[in-house]
Scaffold this motif. Sequence first.
Motif, short mmCIF file in Angstrom:
data_model
loop_
_atom_site.label_atom_id
_atom_site.label_comp_id
_atom_site.label_asym_id
_atom_site.label_seq_id
_atom_site.Cartn_x
_atom_site.Cartn_y
_atom_site.Cartn_z
N GLY A 131 0.84 -1.20 0.00
CA GLY A 131 0.00 0.00 0.00
C GLY A 131 0.87 1.23 0.00
O GLY A 131 1.99 1.22 -0.47
N GLY A 132 0.33 2.29 0.53
CA GLY A 132 1.06 3.56 0.59
C GLY A 132 0.13 4.63 1.11
O GLY A 132 -1.05 4.38 1.36
N PRO A 133 0.64 5.84 1.27
CA PRO A 133 -0.16 6.91 1.86
C PRO A 133 -1.46 7.21 1.10
O PRO A 133 -2.40 7.72 1.69
N GLN A 134 -1.52 6.87 -0.18
CA GLN A 134 -2.74 7.15 -0.95
C GLN A 134 -3.52 5.88 -1.29
O GLN A 134 -4.52 5.95 -2.01
N ASN A 135 -3.08 4.72 -0.79
CA ASN A 135 -3.77 3.46 -1.07
C ASN A 135 -5.14 3.44 -0.42
O ASN A 135 -5.28 3.69 0.78
N ARG A 136 -6.17 3.14 -1.21
CA ARG A 136 -7.55 3.05 -0.71
C ARG A 136 -8.28 1.95 -1.46
O ARG A 136 -7.92 1.61 -2.57
N HIS A 137 -9.34 1.47 -0.85
CA HIS A 137 -10.29 0.59 -1.52
C HIS A 137 -11.61 1.36 -1.52
O HIS A 137 -12.32 1.38 -0.51
N PRO A 138 -11.94 2.02 -2.63
CA PRO A 138 -13.08 2.93 -2.64
C PRO A 138 -14.44 2.28 -2.42
O PRO A 138 -15.38 2.97 -2.01
N LYS A 139 -14.53 0.97 -2.63
CA LYS A 139 -15.84 0.32 -2.49
C LYS A 139 -15.85 -0.83 -1.50
O LYS A 139 -16.89 -1.43 -1.28
N SER A 140 -14.69 -1.15 -0.91
CA SER A 140 -14.59 -2.36 -0.09
C SER A 140 -14.02 -2.10 1.30
O SER A 140 -13.07 -1.35 1.45
N ASP A 141 -14.58 -2.78 2.29
CA ASP A 141 -13.96 -2.87 3.60
C ASP A 141 -12.91 -3.97 3.52
O ASP A 141 -13.07 -4.96 2.79
N GLN A 142 -11.81 -3.81 4.27
CA GLN A 142 -10.76 -4.82 4.33
C GLN A 142 -10.57 -5.25 5.77
O GLN A 142 -10.23 -4.45 6.63
N TRP A 143 -10.81 -6.53 6.03
CA TRP A 143 -10.48 -7.13 7.32
C TRP A 143 -9.10 -7.75 7.18
O TRP A 143 -8.86 -8.52 6.24
N LEU A 144 -8.19 -7.43 8.08
CA LEU A 144 -6.83 -7.93 8.05
C LEU A 144 -6.56 -8.66 9.36
O LEU A 144 -6.64 -8.05 10.43
N TYR A 145 -6.26 -9.95 9.28
CA TYR A 145 -5.94 -10.76 10.46
C TYR A 145 -4.47 -11.15 10.39
O TYR A 145 -4.02 -11.73 9.39
N VAL A 146 -3.71 -10.85 11.45
CA VAL A 146 -2.28 -11.16 11.48
C VAL A 146 -2.09 -12.60 11.96
O VAL A 146 -2.44 -12.94 13.08
N ILE A 147 -1.52 -13.41 11.08
CA ILE A 147 -1.23 -14.81 11.40
C ILE A 147 0.07 -14.90 12.19
O ILE A 147 0.14 -15.58 13.21
N SER A 148 1.11 -14.19 11.70
CA SER A 148 2.39 -14.20 12.40
C SER A 148 3.20 -12.98 11.99
O SER A 148 2.91 -12.32 11.00
N GLY A 149 4.22 -12.70 12.78
CA GLY A 149 5.08 -11.55 12.52
C GLY A 149 4.65 -10.33 13.30
O GLY A 149 3.75 -10.38 14.13
N HIS A 150 5.33 -9.25 13.02
CA HIS A 150 5.12 -7.99 13.72
C HIS A 150 5.16 -6.88 12.68
O HIS A 150 5.96 -6.92 11.75
N GLY A 151 4.28 -5.90 12.84
CA GLY A 151 4.27 -4.81 11.88
C GLY A 151 3.51 -3.60 12.38
O GLY A 151 3.17 -3.50 13.57
N MET A 152 3.23 -2.72 11.45
CA MET A 152 2.51 -1.49 11.76
C MET A 152 1.57 -1.19 10.59
O MET A 152 1.97 -1.28 9.44
N ALA A 153 0.34 -0.87 10.92
CA ALA A 153 -0.60 -0.36 9.92
C ALA A 153 -0.68 1.14 10.13
O ALA A 153 -0.71 1.61 11.27
#
Length: 101
Positions: free
Chosen positions: A35-57
């Motif tokens: 993604g990036g600072p302008q990344n969008r999904h104009p018509k969709s909700d996104q559910w994100l489930y973390v399986i493993s690892g570490h990060g930042m949204a």
Amino acid sequence: MKLFTIRGNSHWKVFRGTTRSQAAEMVIKPGNREGGPQNRHPKSDQWLYVISGHGMAIVEGKDIPLNAGTLLLVEKNERHEILALGRSPLKTLNFYTPPAY
């Protein structure tokens, strides 16, 4: 009924869904981002489930820590990017309603 196997080794893989929803797996190597600072999904909700690892949204400019077991809803049209931090890949399972890809 549809059955899929999550392998956790592809960079980005969209599974087939229906006209109402879609699932994808995402694996981001440490230090990389999706993604990036302008990344969008104009018509969709996104559910994100973390399986493993570490990060930042970063959603609408707000930092949200991501760890195994985190479930994040990025609502339609929200700007977002996902960063992998730490030493191991960030592995997620994503659901889009309606399909985004």
